[in-house]
Design a protein around this motif. Sequence first.
Motif, PDB file in Angstrom:
ATOM      1  N   ASP A  81       1.087  -1.667   0.355  1.00 31.40           N
ATOM      2  CA  ASP A  81      -0.071   0.283   0.114  1.00 31.40           C
ATOM      3  C   ASP A  81       0.901   1.157  -0.364  1.00 31.40           C
ATOM      4  N   THR A  82      -0.012   2.086  -0.660  1.00 31.65           N
ATOM      5  CA  THR A  82       1.204   3.386  -0.979  1.00 31.65           C
ATOM      6  C   THR A  82       1.090   4.068   0.586  1.00 31.65           C
ATOM      7  N   LYS A  83       0.908   3.941   1.503  1.00 30.45           N
ATOM      8  CA  LYS A  83       0.500   4.138   2.945  1.00 30.45           C
ATOM      9  C   LYS A  83       1.267   3.786   3.348  1.00 30.45           C
ATOM     10  N   ASP A  84       1.426   2.359   3.352  1.00 33.41           N
ATOM     11  CA  ASP A  84       2.774   1.872   3.658  1.00 33.41           C
ATOM     12  C   ASP A  84       3.829   2.164   3.537  1.00 33.41           C
ATOM     13  N   ARG A 110       4.593   6.688  -8.345  1.00 31.50           N
ATOM     14  CA  ARG A 110       2.968   5.578  -7.510  1.00 31.50           C
ATOM     15  C   ARG A 110       1.929   6.929  -8.042  1.00 31.50           C
ATOM     16  N   CYS A 142      -1.878  10.277  -0.202  1.00 27.78           N
ATOM     17  CA  CYS A 142      -2.184   9.730   0.360  1.00 27.78           C
ATOM     18  C   CYS A 142      -0.776  10.909   1.582  1.00 27.78           C
TER      19      CYS A 142
END
Lengths: 102, 756
Positions: free
Chosen positions: B346-349, B385, B391
């Motif tokens: 995940d981009t957030k991760d 991304r 994000c």
Amino acid sequence: MKVTVKNWHAIAQWRWDTGTNEDEGDGEGDVCGICRVPYEGCCPSCKMPGDDCPLIWGECSHVFHMHCLLQWIGTAASKQQCPMDRRPWVTAERKVNHSNGR
Amino acid sequence: MATDALRAQIAGKWQSAFSRLNRGEPGISGLLSFSEAWTIAADFLQPRDLADPAPKKEHDMQEVRGAFDTLSKSKMLPMLLENFLESMRKQRYLIEREVDQFMSQYDSTEDCQYIAGLVLRLVEWYKAWAPIPELGYTILSAYTLAFHTQTFSILPPSFASGFKALVASTLTLIDSDTLPTWAHHPALAYYNPKRPDVPLWSAFDQLGLLDRYESLISSVCYEHIEAHIQETCAGKWGEPMLARLREWMAEKIVPWMIMPYARGARNTDEARSMLQGIGSRFDFHVCKTLSDLRTKEIFDIIVDYPDSLCALQDLKECLQRVDQRTELVQTLRKANKKRLLHPGADTKDILLQYVSIIRCLRIVDPPGVLLYKVADPIRKYLRERPDTIRCIVASLVGDGESGDSLVDENEPIQPLQQLQVEDYTDPNWEPEPIDAGPEFRTNKPSDVISTLVSIYDSKDLFVKELQVLLAQRLLSIKDGNFERERRNIEILKIRFGESALQVCEVMLRDMTDSKRIDQHVQSQKSLSLHPTIISGHFWPPLQSSTLTMPGQLKELQDEYSKQYTTFKPDKRLRWLPQLGSIKLELTLQDRTVSADVSLLEAAFIELFSEKDIWTIDELTTRVRSIDRISAAKALATWVDMGVLKAGGDSVYRLLEVAEEVPTSSSAAAIQHLPAVEEVPTIMTVQQQQAEQMKVYWKFIEGMLTNLGQLSLDRIQSMLKLAPGYDRTIEQLASFMEAARREGLVTVKDGVWKLNR
């Protein structure tokens, strides 16, 4: 069946009543002849659009940002003329019912 | 033949040799006593067989000493030594026999007690053969050297491994109370039971094993340290380990080290100076092993941050001693590539981990050289991304959905830092660290947000994204409370600067103005319509549609517009009917239904109040050009609520009286409808592009047929002539690649042609 509206949260967009017909096109693209910024935007010296940066209507039917025009009129070169048609600038009176007119 | 001169010379020699042996005694009595002394001495020194059961021949020490004295006077001691060493060589087989015996026992059992036995036995041999100390240091050392040489030549290769095992077992004494088997050897058992290895070490020393196997002994210790670190530190990041390890070294290993490395020490100071060299080597090894271990675990350590703070501090200290920075960078880069920078993450991760990496590496390496090297691929990847900005912005404004915020609440809010030109007049100026890359800048932005924003070249992208996000939030607010958004914007103003967020400021003002206007309008005439009036140019483009509201909804809108124009004579309102939400109450014959619905749904149900049966087409005509899919979806909402009923031929009927328990057919219809709708909505952007690309395939096919073969650049430039073609060359390349996989085209040296 009867439908009762309890609460309606709607989104609307305001625009200046410059006389052009609202339903034709989307009304955008009308720009102040002095600063070339849309009427609904604000003149270069303002930050807030709308009531803080109102328009000014001339008898000659030209419309500008009020600040833009006042600045123009203030310069000696303007000779108190409308920048568009070089006629003497006369600010038009706007009436409430005016908007329904044209 | 012999000349007189020669004869005289020989006679002279003979005379001097005789007088030396005779030592000026009368007649040949000196010679006789010498011969007697030689016999006694040679017999005394004769290496004897320890296994010989015959009792040891007793020598009269007085006599022996006298004999040595006589020999010494005759200057014959070197001869005696030679003779002694020669007879040692002859007796060598005695030792060899026993060594073989011990070693074969060891080889079959792998038990190092036999090695201990062998060593102790060799010492016995050594002692038994040693000449008396009165003979002087020279002879003793010559003997020792000869004995060592002989034993080393006897010992088989497997002795080394056995010896290593034995030394390793002395280390186990440190930790465990159980004694190794060799400790029960009679030669050791009488000694301090806690340290049975002490006499063993002196035996090693006597046999010269310490010097010969020095590297082997230290390798045993290295391995012990490694095993200990592996056992105690692996996966334990919550407590400082390095200090504890050093304590362990001082408490456990140093006492052991005294045996092999500080044997001759008479007091602690001497021992300390003797241990200094080897001690710092071991300390280095501790640091090296720990930093290797932490390097291997670095990715998980970073995941665990801030719980793993202690491990990072250990690592920092180790890295100062051991130069493992390159390894750390490489390992982390590899781990990032493998575990983080892949489509599944995940981009957030990724961002979260990136922020953790920033924080962690700042602890390990404050100047940021390591960070720079590690961060580069992550930043490159994030740039590719599509949702990275979103994000970052979401976390900037404190997206309430997820608990983990990228931004530390305690971190002071400060303006974004820009890269600065190096200030050479700065008295505290320091050169860049030696391992810094050419692009490295010492005064890089140090706070997390600045670092994140600097992923992109300009902050305008962020401001735009922020605007979109803010718009979404503001428009979805129903209770007119947007204090949170205002606060966020105030905070962001500090970061991004006032002017960048001017637009957001206008949006917020629109909100307050709308509230004020609405209060005024409501005071004139109470309406259930509460619009948010926006300044179109300052909001992100909103999807426009030509939805026309029917019936009372239209009347409401018109009424409000009229009131607004009365209040603000120069302004007019333009409704954005697809946005917003409406709360309705439907009064049916048997029930009232209350619902919070979208405008399209409201429009449809309003139409149903005109008549009970509508087809989709009729409905869409009334509200003007709404595509069937969204229309069907809106109707399905009402069907789900049991207000409408779907019939065949996309006809919908109002249920004035509720239908009990929907029949299976209508239930099926309800479930059927969404299923039909889902299919087109799922279609991804890429799929849509691929569909459109098929149109251009005809063009490509044509040009390849006419021109034979073409490079990608040519195809691209020719396609640009085609109407509406807006693909990049990369998209074209992937499309061509797909065509190649289907076997339609072939490529060679970058030139494409049709596959025939």
